[in-house]
Design a protein around this motif. Structure first.
Motif, PDB file in Angstrom:
ATOM      1  N   THR A  33       0.745  -1.116  -0.089  1.00 47.64           N
ATOM      2  CA  THR A  33       0.076   0.084  -0.178  1.00 47.64           C
ATOM      3  C   THR A  33       0.745   1.303   0.122  1.00 47.64           C
ATOM      4  O   THR A  33       1.832   1.379   0.784  1.00 47.64           O
ATOM      5  CB  THR A  33      -0.955  -0.183   1.249  1.00 47.64           C
ATOM      6  N   ASP A  34       0.548   1.973  -0.949  1.00 49.20           N
ATOM      7  CA  ASP A  34       1.258   3.651  -1.119  1.00 49.20           C
ATOM      8  C   ASP A  34       0.285   4.397  -1.773  1.00 49.20           C
ATOM      9  O   ASP A  34      -0.795   4.271  -1.720  1.00 49.20           O
ATOM     10  CB  ASP A  34       2.525   3.194  -1.619  1.00 49.20           C
ATOM     11  N   GLU A  35       0.963   5.550  -2.052  1.00 49.94           N
ATOM     12  CA  GLU A  35       0.102   6.602  -2.707  1.00 49.94           C
ATOM     13  C   GLU A  35      -0.512   6.186  -4.165  1.00 49.94           C
ATOM     14  O   GLU A  35      -1.476   6.805  -4.756  1.00 49.94           O
ATOM     15  CB  GLU A  35       0.910   7.979  -2.953  1.00 49.94           C
ATOM     16  N   HIS A  36      -0.046   5.137  -4.845  1.00 49.92           N
ATOM     17  CA  HIS A  36      -0.502   4.706  -5.995  1.00 49.92           C
ATOM     18  C   HIS A  36      -1.563   3.295  -5.743  1.00 49.92           C
ATOM     19  O   HIS A  36      -2.387   3.267  -6.730  1.00 49.92           O
ATOM     20  CB  HIS A  36       0.472   4.298  -7.033  1.00 49.92           C
ATOM     21  N   ALA A  37      -1.558   2.749  -4.682  1.00 48.68           N
ATOM     22  CA  ALA A  37      -2.279   1.339  -4.613  1.00 48.68           C
ATOM     23  C   ALA A  37      -2.565   1.248  -3.169  1.00 48.68           C
ATOM     24  O   ALA A  37      -1.632   1.513  -2.026  1.00 48.68           O
ATOM     25  CB  ALA A  37      -1.657   0.136  -5.277  1.00 48.68           C
ATOM     26  N   ALA A  38      -3.687   0.351  -2.677  1.00 48.67           N
ATOM     27  CA  ALA A  38      -3.811  -0.103  -1.528  1.00 48.67           C
ATOM     28  C   ALA A  38      -4.202  -1.492  -1.664  1.00 48.67           C
ATOM     29  O   ALA A  38      -4.940  -1.953  -2.715  1.00 48.67           O
ATOM     30  CB  ALA A  38      -5.022   0.696  -0.955  1.00 48.67           C
ATOM     31  N   SER A  39      -3.677  -2.413  -0.923  1.00 49.88           N
ATOM     32  CA  SER A  39      -3.992  -3.881  -0.995  1.00 49.88           C
ATOM     33  C   SER A  39      -4.922  -4.109   0.127  1.00 49.88           C
ATOM     34  O   SER A  39      -4.636  -4.107   1.191  1.00 49.88           O
ATOM     35  CB  SER A  39      -2.512  -4.633  -0.926  1.00 49.88           C
ATOM     36  N   VAL A  40      -6.159  -4.887  -0.221  1.00 54.98           N
ATOM     37  CA  VAL A  40      -7.052  -5.073   0.714  1.00 54.98           C
ATOM     38  C   VAL A  40      -7.156  -6.474   0.666  1.00 54.98           C
ATOM     39  O   VAL A  40      -7.308  -7.096  -0.209  1.00 54.98           O
ATOM     40  CB  VAL A  40      -8.347  -4.370   0.214  1.00 54.98           C
ATOM     41  N   VAL A  41      -6.979  -7.307   1.982  1.00 59.36           N
ATOM     42  CA  VAL A  41      -6.850  -8.619   2.024  1.00 59.36           C
ATOM     43  C   VAL A  41      -8.447  -9.042   2.432  1.00 59.36           C
ATOM     44  O   VAL A  41      -8.955  -8.743   3.214  1.00 59.36           O
ATOM     45  CB  VAL A  41      -6.103  -9.059   3.227  1.00 59.36           C
ATOM     46  N   VAL A  42      -8.979  -9.794   1.548  1.00 60.13           N
ATOM     47  CA  VAL A  42     -10.494 -10.169   1.762  1.00 60.13           C
ATOM     48  C   VAL A  42     -10.339 -11.644   2.440  1.00 60.13           C
ATOM     49  O   VAL A  42     -11.227 -12.025   3.338  1.00 60.13           O
ATOM     50  CB  VAL A  42     -11.024 -10.322   0.272  1.00 60.13           C
ATOM     51  N   SER A  43      -9.209 -12.452   1.969  1.00 53.81           N
ATOM     52  CA  SER A  43      -9.317 -13.710   2.727  1.00 53.81           C
ATOM     53  C   SER A  43      -7.708 -14.161   2.460  1.00 53.81           C
ATOM     54  O   SER A  43      -6.956 -13.497   1.964  1.00 53.81           O
ATOM     55  CB  SER A  43     -10.244 -14.883   2.209  1.00 53.81           C
ATOM     56  N   ASP A  44      -7.533 -15.484   3.025  1.00 50.05           N
ATOM     57  CA  ASP A  44      -6.055 -15.866   2.839  1.00 50.05           C
ATOM     58  C   ASP A  44      -5.848 -15.960   1.114  1.00 50.05           C
ATOM     59  O   ASP A  44      -4.574 -16.120   0.897  1.00 50.05           O
ATOM     60  CB  ASP A  44      -5.734 -17.364   3.448  1.00 50.05           C
ATOM     61  N   THR A  45      -6.666 -16.192   0.445  1.00 49.43           N
ATOM     62  CA  THR A  45      -6.437 -16.240  -1.248  1.00 49.43           C
ATOM     63  C   THR A  45      -6.794 -15.549  -2.012  1.00 49.43           C
ATOM     64  O   THR A  45      -6.887 -15.252  -3.125  1.00 49.43           O
ATOM     65  CB  THR A  45      -6.985 -17.609  -1.597  1.00 49.43           C
ATOM     66  N   ILE A  46      -7.561 -14.247  -1.525  1.00 44.95           N
ATOM     67  CA  ILE A  46      -8.108 -13.289  -2.299  1.00 44.95           C
ATOM     68  C   ILE A  46      -7.684 -11.865  -1.578  1.00 44.95           C
ATOM     69  O   ILE A  46      -7.843 -11.432  -0.448  1.00 44.95           O
ATOM     70  CB  ILE A  46      -9.876 -13.188  -2.028  1.00 44.95           C
ATOM     71  N   CYS A  47      -7.242 -10.966  -2.619  1.00 45.69           N
ATOM     72  CA  CYS A  47      -6.781  -9.806  -2.273  1.00 45.69           C
ATOM     73  C   CYS A  47      -7.245  -8.711  -3.452  1.00 45.69           C
ATOM     74  O   CYS A  47      -7.481  -9.127  -4.490  1.00 45.69           O
ATOM     75  CB  CYS A  47      -5.258  -9.225  -2.401  1.00 45.69           C
ATOM     76  N   VAL A  48      -7.743  -7.514  -2.832  1.00 44.46           N
ATOM     77  CA  VAL A  48      -8.408  -6.667  -4.010  1.00 44.46           C
ATOM     78  C   VAL A  48      -7.143  -5.496  -4.100  1.00 44.46           C
ATOM     79  O   VAL A  48      -7.053  -4.940  -2.928  1.00 44.46           O
ATOM     80  CB  VAL A  48      -9.513  -6.123  -3.565  1.00 44.46           C
ATOM     81  N   MET A  49      -6.601  -5.144  -5.141  1.00 44.97           N
ATOM     82  CA  MET A  49      -5.886  -4.035  -5.507  1.00 44.97           C
ATOM     83  C   MET A  49      -6.630  -2.883  -5.860  1.00 44.97           C
ATOM     84  O   MET A  49      -6.887  -2.892  -6.710  1.00 44.97           O
ATOM     85  CB  MET A  49      -4.753  -4.609  -6.220  1.00 44.97           C
ATOM     86  N   LEU A  50      -6.738  -1.754  -5.032  1.00 49.48           N
ATOM     87  CA  LEU A  50      -7.055  -0.546  -5.405  1.00 49.48           C
ATOM     88  C   LEU A  50      -5.867   0.239  -6.014  1.00 49.48           C
ATOM     89  O   LEU A  50      -5.056   0.671  -5.221  1.00 49.48           O
ATOM     90  CB  LEU A  50      -7.927   0.053  -4.164  1.00 49.48           C
TER      91      LEU A  50
END
Length: 133
Positions: A33-50
């Motif tokens: 996560t930084d000023e360009h992206a945020a990594s959101v952890v939904v589960s151990d196997t799913i991440c949403v990259m904003l």
């Protein structure tokens, strides 16, 4: 090996989008996560990259469209129960999202849909899974 899925979404305002997903109860992975992206952890196997649009554009040769004008993808999350489906949709609406489609009930499946603050569509589905013989 369990495969992971990374859902990459362009967002208009990274802070607003990050707050939306953390309000749903998902956690932020600060390592990505930084000023360009945020990594959101939904589960151990799913991440949403904003991803801010300029950063997202680096990953595709196609123009980045407005998800409010055309559906680009519909993501679906499983839920353990109808109550969990309802609770997640309520949290999504309370966090600034909107209900997307009417409730779906058919043959052991119960689902509802919402859009996030940028208009990306999500479904949440509880299913009675019967083992195959």
């Amino acid at each position: 090996m369990d495969r992971m899925i990374f859902v990459n979404l362009p967002v208009a305002d990274l802070d607003v989008a990050t707050r939306f997903y953390t309000d749903l109860g998902f956690r932020l992975d600060e390592r990505f996560t930084d000023e360009h992206a945020a990594s959101v952890v939904v589960s151990d196997t799913i991440c949403v990259m904003l991803l801010v649009p300029a950063f997202f554009a680096q990953f595709t040769p196609s123009p980045v469209g407005d998800p409010r004008r055309s559906t680009q993808v519909v993501n679906c999350l499983s839920a353990a129960s109808c109550e969990e489906v309802d609770a997640l949709v309520r949290r999504a609406v309370a966090a600034g999202g909107a209900e997307y489609r009417p409730t779906q009930e058919e043959g052991g499946m119960y689902g509802r849909s919402f859009t996030d603050v940028d208009g990306h569509a999500w479904e949440v589905m509880a299913m009675e899974v019967t083992p195959t013989s």
